[in-house]
Scaffold this active site. Structure first.
Site, PDB file in Angstrom:
ATOM      1  N   GLY A 134       0.801  -1.214   0.000  1.00  0.00           N
ATOM      2  CA  GLY A 134       0.000   0.000   0.000  1.00  0.00           C
ATOM      3  C   GLY A 134       0.835   1.265   0.000  1.00  0.00           C
ATOM      4  N   SER A 135       0.561   2.132   0.957  1.00  0.00           N
ATOM      5  CA  SER A 135       1.206   3.446   1.009  1.00  0.00           C
ATOM      6  C   SER A 135       2.620   3.413   1.587  1.00  0.00           C
ATOM      7  CB  SER A 135       0.354   4.405   1.855  1.00  0.00           C
ATOM      8  OG  SER A 135      -0.926   4.578   1.289  1.00  0.00           O
ATOM      9  N   THR A 161      -1.753   0.716 -13.026  1.00  0.00           N
ATOM     10  CA  THR A 161      -2.518   1.296 -14.126  1.00  0.00           C
ATOM     11  C   THR A 161      -1.773   1.130 -15.445  1.00  0.00           C
ATOM     12  OG1 THR A 161      -3.526   2.919 -12.644  1.00  0.00           O
ATOM     13  CG2 THR A 161      -3.563   3.418 -14.995  1.00  0.00           C
ATOM     14  N   GLU A 244       1.784  13.961  -9.775  1.00  0.00           N
ATOM     15  CA  GLU A 244       0.678  13.004  -9.787  1.00  0.00           C
ATOM     16  C   GLU A 244      -0.453  13.481  -8.882  1.00  0.00           C
ATOM     17  OE1 GLU A 244      -0.331   8.262  -8.986  1.00  0.00           O
ATOM     18  OE2 GLU A 244       1.698   9.023  -8.620  1.00  0.00           O
ATOM     19  N   GLN A 281     -36.520  24.437  -3.054  1.00  0.00           N
ATOM     20  CA  GLN A 281     -35.459  25.176  -2.383  1.00  0.00           C
ATOM     21  C   GLN A 281     -34.359  24.255  -1.847  1.00  0.00           C
ATOM     22  OE1 GLN A 281     -35.928  27.136   1.585  1.00  0.00           O
ATOM     23  NE2 GLN A 281     -35.713  29.029   0.393  1.00  0.00           N
ATOM     24  N   GLY A 366      -1.206   8.450  -3.083  1.00  0.00           N
ATOM     25  CA  GLY A 366      -1.086   8.816  -1.670  1.00  0.00           C
ATOM     26  C   GLY A 366      -2.463   9.006  -1.085  1.00  0.00           C
ATOM     27  N   GLU A 369      -5.199   9.922   4.151  1.00  0.00           N
ATOM     28  CA  GLU A 369      -4.522   9.882   5.444  1.00  0.00           C
ATOM     29  C   GLU A 369      -3.028  10.177   5.316  1.00  0.00           C
ATOM     30  OE1 GLU A 369      -8.344   8.040   5.529  1.00  0.00           O
ATOM     31  OE2 GLU A 369      -6.613   7.579   4.256  1.00  0.00           O
TER      32      GLU A 369
END
Length: 381
Positions: A134-135, A161, A244, A281, A366, A369
């Site tokens: 992950g990060s 990607t 990015e 409204q 990113g 968090e």
């Protein structure tokens, strides 16, 4: 779109109109087919290259048109106007995969790789994320050990990607000790023995974007494919992340704007209880809030982009822009589906796709968090 001409001059507007025509002719009529197929045809990259779109932001010596921040943004916004984040992501994989080569690759590597990618003859992507990683970029595990004139690479990447259809992969590997100081970048070419590409991954959104797992098993990569200096890759990755993250903020703002515009048209046409929705409204005020947040986010993103273009260090502000833009697009796309009601849940409506495509924007490049951690550190916390 609000008037932002202080950011976009004559050149940017000419490019915008050119890309708009390209999108209307080559992208919009085919989006639904590409969404169903889960990928873009290679011919689109070739057409975008021939039209000069892929070359925006890259050196003229490799077939590009040079770098101008708002020319790039204008082109990106028009591609997003087709209403498919997957199209924008896959066509834009060049903008996360190629910059490390352009900015840190050897002259020989740049001369060999850049012209074909900018021309659309080859597809390039970036491969950082790992299964279970992950990060936590600083602790990636894909290992590259130098043996003579080659690096022997073992490991895996995921959520990449353009990973299925790419020809060139900018891959983050560990060449040194644990931590951020032991990371390098290698250019890996499809077909290299020991390098495998998994099947297309099925996703919540970005359906038109092919996404894959990558596998490296004693994959031998020539030393000349090293991008920058050995063990200095983390700096390259972090620098690359800034553009990015700005691009993702632009995508989020475009997503909000498309959803808002769809709603403004819908409430003028749809009737309930004997009057159009625009006469209620509650909905009028909701749309006012959506418009206010979208414009505020767009203005902030443009201002940060202008500062980057001026050479300023805006690590904190880029993270703020991404978080603010994605928080706005989260709310605006949610409200758009609610305004459309049951029709908003149908795949035939644009807002349904925008709602799905939007969700990745606060994760990719990113997470929300992680951005807050970056902001906190820049505040001295």
């Amino acid at each position: 779109m609000p008037d932002y001409q202080r950011y976009f001059g004559e050149t940017q507007n000419i490019v915008r109109e050119s890309v708009r025509k390209f999108v209307a002719q080559e992208i919009t009529p085919h989006v639904n087919d590409w969404e169903a197929a889960g990928e873009l045809p290679r011919s689109l990259y070739e057409k975008a290259g021939a039209a000069g779109i892929l070359g925006i932001g890259y050196p003229e010596q490799y077939g590009g048109s040079g770098f101008d921040m708002f020319t790039k943004i204008a082109a990106s916004e028009e591609i997003m106007a087709a209403g498919s984040g997957g199209v924008a992501a896959s066509l834009g994989s060049i903008d996360i995969g190629l910059p490390p080569v352009v900015n840190w690759g050897s002259d020989a590597l740049k001369a060999r790789i850049c012209p074909d990618v900018i021309a659309g003859n080859k597809i390039q992507c970036l491969a950082i994320t790992e299964p279970g990683g992950g990060s936590d970029v600083a602790n990636l595990r894909t290992r590259a050990v130098r043996e003579g004139d080659h690096y022997v690479v073992n490991g895996a990447k995921t959520f990449i990607t353009s990973g299925v259809n790419a020809d060139y992969y900018t891959v983050a590997v560990r060449t040194g000790e644990p931590g951020y100081g032991g990371i390098s970048l290698l250019l890996v070419e499809k077909g290299t023995p020991g390098f495998g590409v998994g099947k297309k991954l099925k996703k919540m959104g970005w359906w038109a974007s092919d996404t894959a797992e990558l596998f490296f098993e004693d994959c031998r990569v020539p030393v000349e494919n090293l991008i920058g200096q050995e063990n200095a890759g983390f700096y390259v990755i972090m620098t690359n992340f800034q553009m990015e993250r700005l691009n993702l903020a632009v995508m989020a703002n475009c997503t909000s704007r498309l959803a808002l515009e769809a709603c403004l048209q819908y409430v003028k046409e749809r009737e309930a209880f004997g009057k159009t929705l625009s006469k209620f409204q509650t909905l009028r005020h909701k749309l006012a809030d959506m418009a206010t947040q979208t414009e505020a986010s767009t203005e902030f993103t443009y201002r940060v982009a202008a500062r980057i273009g001026a050479g300023e260090n805006v690590v904190k502000e880029v993270s703020m822009a991404k978080n603010f833009a994605t928080r706005v697009s989260d709310q605006v796309t949610y409200d758009a589906v609610q305004i459309f009601g049951g029709m908003g849940y149908m795949q035939e409506t644009l807002v349904e796709r925008l709602y799905r495509d939007n969700r990745i924007l606060a994760i990719g490049g990113g997470t929300y968090e992680i951005m807050n951690e970056v902001i906190a550190k820049q505040l001295g916390l």
